[in-house]
Design a protein around this motif. Structure first.
Motif, short mmCIF file in Angstrom:
data_model
loop_
_atom_site.label_atom_id
_atom_site.label_comp_id
_atom_site.label_asym_id
_atom_site.label_seq_id
_atom_site.Cartn_x
_atom_site.Cartn_y
_atom_site.Cartn_z
N ASP A 173 0.85 -1.19 0.00
CA ASP A 173 0.00 0.00 0.00
C ASP A 173 0.89 1.24 0.00
N GLN A 231 -9.53 -3.93 1.24
CA GLN A 231 -8.22 -4.49 1.61
C GLN A 231 -8.24 -5.99 1.89
N GLY A 232 -9.17 -6.68 1.27
CA GLY A 232 -9.21 -8.13 1.42
C GLY A 232 -10.13 -8.64 2.51
N TYR A 291 -3.11 -16.08 0.65
CA TYR A 291 -2.60 -14.72 0.82
C TYR A 291 -3.05 -14.10 2.14
N TYR A 292 -2.23 -13.14 2.58
CA TYR A 292 -2.46 -12.45 3.85
C TYR A 292 -2.27 -10.94 3.67
N ARG A 293 -2.95 -10.19 4.49
CA ARG A 293 -2.65 -8.75 4.64
C ARG A 293 -1.85 -8.59 5.93
N ILE A 330 -1.88 -11.48 -7.70
CA ILE A 330 -2.63 -10.44 -7.00
C ILE A 330 -2.27 -9.09 -7.63
N LEU A 355 -8.18 -4.52 -4.06
CA LEU A 355 -7.23 -5.60 -4.34
C LEU A 355 -7.91 -6.62 -5.25
N TYR A 402 0.70 -7.05 1.21
CA TYR A 402 -0.10 -8.21 0.80
C TYR A 402 0.84 -9.25 0.20
N THR A 403 0.83 -10.43 0.77
CA THR A 403 1.67 -11.51 0.23
C THR A 403 1.18 -12.84 0.77
N GLN A 450 -1.30 -10.12 11.07
CA GLN A 450 -1.64 -10.49 9.71
C GLN A 450 -3.02 -11.12 9.68
N LEU A 487 -2.84 -4.77 -6.71
CA LEU A 487 -3.40 -3.67 -5.91
C LEU A 487 -3.65 -2.49 -6.85
#
Length: 929
Positions: free
Chosen positions: A535, A606-607, A551-553, A583, A593, A543-544, A561, A585
């Motif tokens: 971001d 944001q997910g 995937y995680y924020r 992914i 996303l 984000y990965t 996370q 953004l």
């Protein structure tokens, strides 16, 4: 529509491409652009093999699957790369004749992994790696084992496993008795069965054993077993072979998987078998009364409605069902018939879960004590957790030549036995990676072992009780790279089996962190590291994730996370997620996303929540044990919110101009069925889009690069001049719209004319797979993610200015950075340290190979002149900011009252002031402050 053109690329085409690439390198306009390796080294990469000097165990070579060959003569304290001057870094096996210092490298990794790159045959060096000669087997693709006659360096046996994604005949056992000038195929089963291992009897090269392996890999399926997998024996040094597995107690039939061999003597041999035969029913009993998905596959509606709510809720929570799916409302859905009990099982069954849920026997060890006439399994129990369901990835076994009962089995983890395989103990440790690929056991000293794994190299002197990590080489296998937008920007990257890491872009490769206590690279995610987005409003929000769309924020400031993978609804087929799930953004709103499964998903917050904005954008998948029919690339145009392109692993490119309201397929005029490795919406022209296709999973190495100026309605092939190699990534230069960068499985290319012609980068950048690229726009740095040699960085500020007008000039001097004067110039802090010598880089362009005079002026006064042999294209000269003798006199004449003193090293350096660099009519200025 263009029909699928995917067929295996011939070895002659590959050889021609390597010749073309060499010519392109010599004539490249950017061959002097310098690349610096950024590391990291701490997590290393997958080891293929090690070769140790039996007379001096501190001297050895280590071959990495896609990172080349490295040499040490100080027990791994430091390593030197010795394969960088060869056409490939992909290794299956290595062997060294230490008496003659002859090195043999079988190229092409033996493992059958997603990124097991093909090789170019057998390479040989007789000068410790200074030069290499290709001595044949060029269509082998993947070489599994090399053994050299200890008494005759010219007699060599090579085991070839063969093509990974296609059938071929150059597989089996090959023998040479003239050092590789000629080869004889002495064992051949068929075009789908190769030899995965071969070993000979110590003290008797005439007796050897080989293991055949029938395997078939497709993009959607891997079949790693078959009736042609077996054990063979030779008693004439590999000239002829006899199959010895039949009716001997060793498994036979369609379930026989990969086999590894360890020979103790002519009678005693161990075999490690990846058994794909199914376990008997009842072999794996449930540990409790917890519900499993198998329970729901045969459960009636009445029995389901009678389930205890607590038991059902435990199942739903433990298996990641969405919050809305809890016992009472799921029972309501079943009672009205909108959902069946079976759906609670199928909800979990994507291709990944099917792979890991397979109940096969797995790893098992057999032993013969009569030269292969009969075999007996050494253990009564299952070797749980050694292979899981992907034993094809391992398969190595070793025996201690000092102890017949001392054996080692490599898998997840590494285990050892001291009673001939009856019982085993793990010798993994806290600093040892879990996936094990190679092991050297000292034949003269029990307990001294060298272990190669997916995390590099480990050394033990106490039989695995304690390990030292020898991760000095930068051989990380990156899938992706990302650079954020901070002034001191950070670099992120996802690696094969080694998670996601982040570091400041100024991170250096050195051992200082061992003193400081902190490595410059920080791990932020485990598993197989995948794509990263950051971001730009808050660079702590990252984000990965890891493989298959997990995937995680991450909020790095708060240290927390949140798991954000989109979930299908109960009763709907599970979403399919690629191994490298894409992914994206949105540049228009950083709360938005995108994430690609087989459908495109969008989150506006944001997910936290997801909406699906497409139907299935793939061909629909295929039956198999690998996720397929999945999206691989997402790109939203920076000109228009909702103008989005997606590409899939089965060849579809689709575009929407209204945020997913409607979609149009735009790939029908492209070659079909190929993996879309990238689709990129142009940042310079709204209508322009780029696409790269990849045929690696068909052993098709054609270079597919395309450009469209009408949203993909028609396409132009712009990759024809790039030597044959699968393409992984294309990037536009953010400043110069004519410049494109392309990363292939064997190098990095640049075009200054939108793809009409190409130049290759190669200075300090080996012939390695390039998986991803990013250009940090403020710093003007190109960051290269290689799958085998970690990350590289180059300053591309000068080449961004290489427009048609500049390329037409005879010479041009690019911007020269200022330098700050320092009293330490020409001095050393002590007699034990090197003298500090200042230096500035002068970048320039010339239109032909020629000698040029580089001159330094202050006003009209010439202070230094250097003659340089310049190459056509970009050049750099490192200037030490000194006067020449004549220049010093000129300066003193023009500045009579100036008093200059020589530095401690007797060099006269330029004083503070403004200066001009001239090459012919071209000039640029710099300042010493």
């Amino acid at each position: 529509m263009i029909l699928s053109q995917s067929k295996p690329t011939s070895s002659s085409t590959v050889e021609s491409a390597l010749i073309d690439k060499e010519k392109l390198t010599k004539n490249s306009l950017v061959k002097n652009i310098n690349f610096t390796n950024m590391g990291p080294t701490v997590m290393s990469g997958r080891v293929a093999d090690v070769a140790v000097n039996p007379e001096n165990s501190t001297e050895f070579y280590v071959g990495y699957a896609s990172g080349g060959l490295w040499y040490t003569n100080n027990n791994g304290t430091t390593f030197t790369p010795v394969l960088d001057n060869s056409p490939t870094q992909n290794i299956g096996d290595i062997a060294v004749d230490w008496n003659s210092e002859t090195i043999w490298v079988g190229t092409g990794e033996k493992n059958s992994s997603r990124s097991s790159y093909a090789g170019i045959g057998m390479l040989k060096s007789t000068d410790k790696g200074k030069t290499w000669q290709n001595v044949g087997l060029t269509d082998s693709h993947h070489i599994s084992r090399i053994i050299i006659n200890p008494n005759n360096t010219n007699e060599v046996i090579v085991a070839v496993i063969g093509h990974l994604y296609s059938s071929n005949e150059e597989r089996g056992i090959f023998k040479t008795i003239d050092g590789g000038k000629t080869w004889t195929k002495s064992l051949y089963i068929d075009e789908n069965t190769g030899i995965i291992d071969v070993d000979f009897v110590p003290e008797n090269f005439n007796i050897m054993y080989a293991a055949s392996w029938e395997r078939e890999r497709k993009a959607w399926n891997f079949d790693g077993d078959g009736k042609n997998s077996a054990i063979y024996k030779s008693t004439d040094a590999g000239t002829s072979w006899t199959k010895i597995a039949d009716k001997s107690g060793f498994p036979t039939g369609d379930g026989v998987g990969r086999i590894g061999l360890a020979v103790f003597n002519e009678n005693t041999v161990y075999a490690l078998h990846d058994s794909q035969f199914r376990r008997p029913k009842g072999a794996a009993k449930k540990a409790s009364d917890e519900l499993t998905k198998e329970d729901f596959k045969t459960m009636s509606t009445n029995d389901f409605l009678k389930l205890d709510d607590g038991r059902l809720n435990n199942y739903l929570k433990n298996n990641g069902f969405q919050e809305k799916y809890r016992a009472q409302n799921v029972k309501q859905m079943v009672s009205v018939g909108s959902v069946k009990p079976m759906d609670l099982a199928s909800y979990l069954e994507d291709a990944n879960s099917m792979l890991f849920d397979s109940e096969v026997i797995g790893a098992e060890v057999f032993k013969t004590i009569n030269g292969g006439k009969s075999w007996k399994k050494t253990h009564d129990n299952y070797l749980e957790g050694v292979y899981s369901s992907y034993g094809y990835y391992f398969g190595e076994i070793r025996v201690d030549l000092q102890d017949e009962n001392g054996i080692y089995v490599l898998g997840v983890p590494i285990i050892k036995s001291k009673d001939g395989g009856k019982t085993f103990t793990s010798i993994n440790a806290e600093n040892v990676h879990s996936d094990h690929q190679a092991l050297w056991v000292n034949p003269k000293k029990s307990g001294h072992i060298l272990n190669g794994n997916d995390g590099g190299l480990n050394l033990s002197y106490d039989d695995g009780e304690n390990w030292t990590k020898l991760n000095e080489p930068a051989v990380g296998q990156f899938y992706s790279v990302y650079a954020d937008t901070q002034k001191n920007y950070k670099v992120y990257g996802g690696l094969q089996d080694n998670g996601v890491w982040v570091a400041d872009n100024t991170a250096r490769i050195d051992k200082g962190w061992l003193q400081r206590g902190q490595n410059p690279y920080e791990s932020i995610m485990g598993g197989d590291g995948m794509q990263v987005q950051v971001d730009e409003r808050n660079q702590n929000i990252v984000y990965t994730g890891f493989q298959f769309g997990n995937y995680y924020r991450i909020d790095r400031a708060k240290g927390n996370q949140k798991y954000i993978q989109p979930k299908h609804t109960l009763g709907e087929n599970p979403y399919r997620f690629n191994w490298q799930t894409p992914i994206h953004l949105s540049k228009h709103n950083q709360d938005i996303l995108y994430l690609g499964g087989n459908k495109l998903h969008r989150s506006l917050n944001q997910g936290d929540d997801w909406e699906t904005i497409s139907d299935d954008l793939t061909t629909g998948g295929k039956k198999g044990n690998v996720a397929y029919g999945t999206l691989t690339s997402i790109s939203e145009s920076p000109f228009q919110f909702g103008l989005i392109y997606v590409g899939s692993d089965d060849g579809y490119i689709n575009v929407t101009k209204n945020g997913g309201g409607s979609w149009t397929r735009v790939s029908d005029n492209l070659p079909q069925d190929l993996w879309v490795s990238r689709v990129i919406a142009s940042a310079h022209k709204k209508e322009t889009v780029y696409a790269t296709l990849n045929g690696y999973r068909f052993d098709d190495f054609t270079t597919y690069v395309y450009k469209s100026d009408n949203y993909g309605q028609t396409w132009e092939n712009i990759g024809k001049d790039i030597p044959t190699s699968p393409v992984n990534v294309i990037k536009e230069d953010p400043k110069n719209e004519n410049i494109l960068y392309v990363g292939t499985d064997n190098g990095l290319y640049v075009s200054f004319d939108k793809g009409s012609s190409w130049s290759i980068f190669n200075k300090n950048l080996p012939n390695v797979a390039v998986h991803d690229l990013v250009i940090q726009p403020t710093a003007k740095h190109l960051i290269v993610a290689t799958h085998g040699r970690s990350l590289y960085k180059a300053d591309v500020s000068s080449i961004q200015k290489m427009t048609d007008a500049i390329l037409a000039k005879q010479s041009y001097v690019f911007d020269v950075s200022d330098i700050r004067q320092n009293r330490s110039w020409g001095r050393s802090w002590s007699q034990w340290r090197d003298v500090y010598e200042p230096e500035i880089t002068i970048p320039f362009y010339v239109n032909a190979d020629k000698k040029v005079d580089l001159e330094i002026y202050q006003g009209e006064t010439l202070l230094n002149a250097i003659t340089i042999n310049a190459d056509k294209g970009y050049n750099e000269f490192n200037f030490d900011v000194s006067f020449s003798k004549k220049g010093l006199k000129n300066y003193e004449k023009a500045n009579k009252e100036a008093k200059l003193k020589a530095a401690a090293n007797d060099v006269y350096y330029l004083p503070k002031g403004k200066y001009v660099v001239k090459i012919g009519d071209a000039k640029s200025a710099f300042e010493i402050k």
